[in-house]
Design an enzyme around this catalytic site. Structure first.
Site, PDB file in Angstrom:
ATOM      1  CB  CYS A 150      -0.975  -0.100   1.338  1.00  0.00           C
ATOM      2  SG  CYS A 150      -1.267   1.349   1.917  1.00  0.00           S
ATOM      3  CD  GLU A 151      -0.019   5.437  -4.037  1.00  0.00           C
ATOM      4  OE1 GLU A 151       0.746   5.060  -4.934  1.00  0.00           O
ATOM      5  OE2 GLU A 151      -0.664   6.340  -4.078  1.00  0.00           O
ATOM      6  CG  HIS A 152      -2.530   5.717   1.140  1.00  0.00           C
ATOM      7  ND1 HIS A 152      -3.446   5.111   0.864  1.00  0.00           N
ATOM      8  CD2 HIS A 152      -2.116   6.622   0.335  1.00  0.00           C
ATOM      9  CE1 HIS A 152      -3.937   5.845  -0.237  1.00  0.00           C
ATOM     10  NE2 HIS A 152      -3.226   6.643  -0.512  1.00  0.00           N
ATOM     11  CG  HIS A 153      -0.929   3.132   5.902  1.00  0.00           C
ATOM     12  ND1 HIS A 153      -1.905   3.010   5.013  1.00  0.00           N
ATOM     13  CD2 HIS A 153      -1.017   3.988   6.951  1.00  0.00           C
ATOM     14  CE1 HIS A 153      -2.712   3.974   5.498  1.00  0.00           C
ATOM     15  NE2 HIS A 153      -2.466   4.641   6.691  1.00  0.00           N
ATOM     16  CD  GLN A 209      -8.088  -4.139  -4.198  1.00  0.00           C
ATOM     17  OE1 GLN A 209      -8.016  -3.982  -2.823  1.00  0.00           O
ATOM     18  NE2 GLN A 209      -9.039  -5.054  -4.816  1.00  0.00           N
ATOM     19  CG  HIS A 224      -5.870  -2.928   1.433  1.00  0.00           C
ATOM     20  ND1 HIS A 224      -5.278  -1.977   0.577  1.00  0.00           N
ATOM     21  CD2 HIS A 224      -6.529  -3.594   0.487  1.00  0.00           C
ATOM     22  CE1 HIS A 224      -5.861  -1.897  -0.489  1.00  0.00           C
ATOM     23  NE2 HIS A 224      -6.590  -3.045  -0.621  1.00  0.00           N
ATOM     24  CB  CYS A 226      -3.072   0.011   5.853  1.00  0.00           C
ATOM     25  SG  CYS A 226      -4.116   0.266   4.461  1.00  0.00           S
TER      26      CYS A 226
HETATM   27  N1  GTP Z   1      -8.611   3.748  -2.539  1.00  0.00           N
HETATM   28  C1  GTP Z   1      -7.836   3.095  -1.956  1.00  0.00           C
HETATM   29  N2  GTP Z   1      -7.482   3.377  -0.702  1.00  0.00           N
HETATM   30  C2  GTP Z   1      -6.455   2.809   0.083  1.00  0.00           C
HETATM   31  C3  GTP Z   1      -5.915   1.591  -0.445  1.00  0.00           C
HETATM   32  N3  GTP Z   1      -4.907   1.195   0.135  1.00  0.00           N
HETATM   33  C4  GTP Z   1      -5.238   1.928   1.384  1.00  0.00           C
HETATM   34  N4  GTP Z   1      -5.866   3.146   1.180  1.00  0.00           N
HETATM   35  C5  GTP Z   1      -6.646   3.932   1.990  1.00  0.00           C
HETATM   36  O1  GTP Z   1      -6.038   5.143   2.273  1.00  0.00           O
HETATM   37  C6  GTP Z   1      -6.429   5.983   2.944  1.00  0.00           C
HETATM   38  C7  GTP Z   1      -5.310   6.816   3.665  1.00  0.00           C
HETATM   39  O2  GTP Z   1      -6.063   7.796   4.581  1.00  0.00           O
HETATM   40  P1  GTP Z   1      -5.391   8.869   5.542  1.00  0.00           P
HETATM   41  O3  GTP Z   1      -6.363   9.640   6.248  1.00  0.00           O
HETATM   42  O4  GTP Z   1      -4.270   9.621   4.575  1.00  0.00           O
HETATM   43  O5  GTP Z   1      -4.499   7.786   6.342  1.00  0.00           O
HETATM   44  P2  GTP Z   1      -4.741   7.522   7.982  1.00  0.00           P
HETATM   45  O6  GTP Z   1      -4.823   8.505   8.750  1.00  0.00           O
HETATM   46  O7  GTP Z   1      -3.530   6.591   8.312  1.00  0.00           O
HETATM   47  O8  GTP Z   1      -6.124   6.569   7.689  1.00  0.00           O
HETATM   48  P3  GTP Z   1      -6.690   5.448   8.280  1.00  0.00           P
HETATM   49  O9  GTP Z   1      -6.322   4.152   7.789  1.00  0.00           O
HETATM   50  O10 GTP Z   1      -8.425   5.781   8.237  1.00  0.00           O
HETATM   51  O11 GTP Z   1      -6.362   5.492   9.869  1.00  0.00           O
HETATM   52  C8  GTP Z   1      -7.003   5.047   4.136  1.00  0.00           C
HETATM   53  O12 GTP Z   1      -8.518   5.191   4.101  1.00  0.00           O
HETATM   54  C9  GTP Z   1      -6.785   3.628   3.650  1.00  0.00           C
HETATM   55  O13 GTP Z   1      -7.643   2.673   3.772  1.00  0.00           O
HETATM   56  C10 GTP Z   1      -5.944   1.219  -1.821  1.00  0.00           C
HETATM   57  O14 GTP Z   1      -5.338   0.449  -2.332  1.00  0.00           O
HETATM   58  N5  GTP Z   1      -6.866   2.110  -2.518  1.00  0.00           N
HETATM   59 ZN    ZN Z   2      -2.664   1.580   3.538  1.00  0.00          ZN
END
Ligand code: GTP
Ligand code: ZN
Length: 189
Positions: free
Chosen positions: A78-81, A120, A148, A150
């Site tokens: 996952c590119e966010h975490h 994804q 996921h 995360c």
């Molecule tokens: N659309 C999409 N979202 C993703 C994917 N992988 C992770 N996410 C979401 O990316 C979002 C990042 O949200 P942020 O609010 O920036 O980060 P955060 O505070 O860590 O969010 P939480 O996971 O809700 O605690 C989260 O809602 C994740 O569930 C993916 O493959 N597609």
């Molecule tokens: Zn993530």
């Protein structure tokens, strides 16, 4: 050839270990920065590859009906975490004018696209577009199901949640019956 810079990763991992309050110089952690660098090279190897490259092998077979490779397991990050998400991809296409590729090449395309920092949705559409552009088939359909980490080990903490994404191109866009046929085949046990 990979562009992964081991030296940079090792320094960064050392700093992260220090920053979370660990002692990066204790025995168990001494080789961790090196291991993480090797791991990132492996799990991000798709960054230095072109997914469409695998699809250049074509057989000239005049089969203009569905080919579906389902249940292709994949692991991505996952590119966010930068934690894993993983599941199965199902890849179907209807070849045109003998542009039939090897079955393993569809799985290789998924592999290359998954082994990058990803979303994804982007895995799903990139696989579909690579097939569309390279094989110019009648239609392409890609369905991806994943869990996921995360959403499981942190944050909202909902283990068992499954995300399903799909991308349809070409003839599948307007043909509800053939879309339904693929979905039935994907779900058949
Ligand atoms: N659309 C999409 N979202 C993703 C994917 N992988 C992770 N996410 C979401 O990316 C979002 C990042 O949200 P942020 O609010 O920036 O980060 P955060 O505070 O860590 O969010 P939480 O996971 O809700 O605690 C989260 O809602 C994740 O569930 C993916 O493959 N597609
Ligand atoms: Zn993530």
């Amino acid at each position: 050839m990979s562009d992964v810079n081991h030296d940079k990763i090792e320094k960064a991992v050392y700093s992260i270990l220090e920053a979370v309050g660990e002692n990066p110089d204790r025995d168990g952690l001494l080789d961790t920065p090196k291991r993480v660098a090797r791991m990132y090279e492996e799990v991000f190897q798709g960054l230095s590859q072109d997914p469409a490259e695998h699809l250049q092998t074509v057989f000239g077979e005049e089969h203009e009906e569905l080919v579906l490779v389902r249940d292709i397991p994949f692991y991505s990050m996952c590119e966010h975490h930068l934690v894993p998400f993983y599941g199965k991809a199902h890849v179907g296409y209807i070849p045109k004018e003998g542009q039939v590729t090897g079955l393993s090449k569809l799985a290789r395309t998924v592999e290359t696209v998954a082994k990058r920092p990803q979303l994804q949705e982007r895995i799903t559409s990139t696989v579909a577009d690579s097939i569309l552009e390279t094989l110019t088939p009648h239609g392409v359909i890609v369905v991806v199901e994943a869990e996921h980490m995360c959403m499981t080990m942190r944050g909202i903490q909902k283990p068992g949640t499954e995300t399903v994404t799909s991308a349809v191109r070409g003839s599948f866009e307007n043909d509800e019956a053939s879309r339904a046929e693929v979905l039935t085949l994907i779900n058949r046990s």
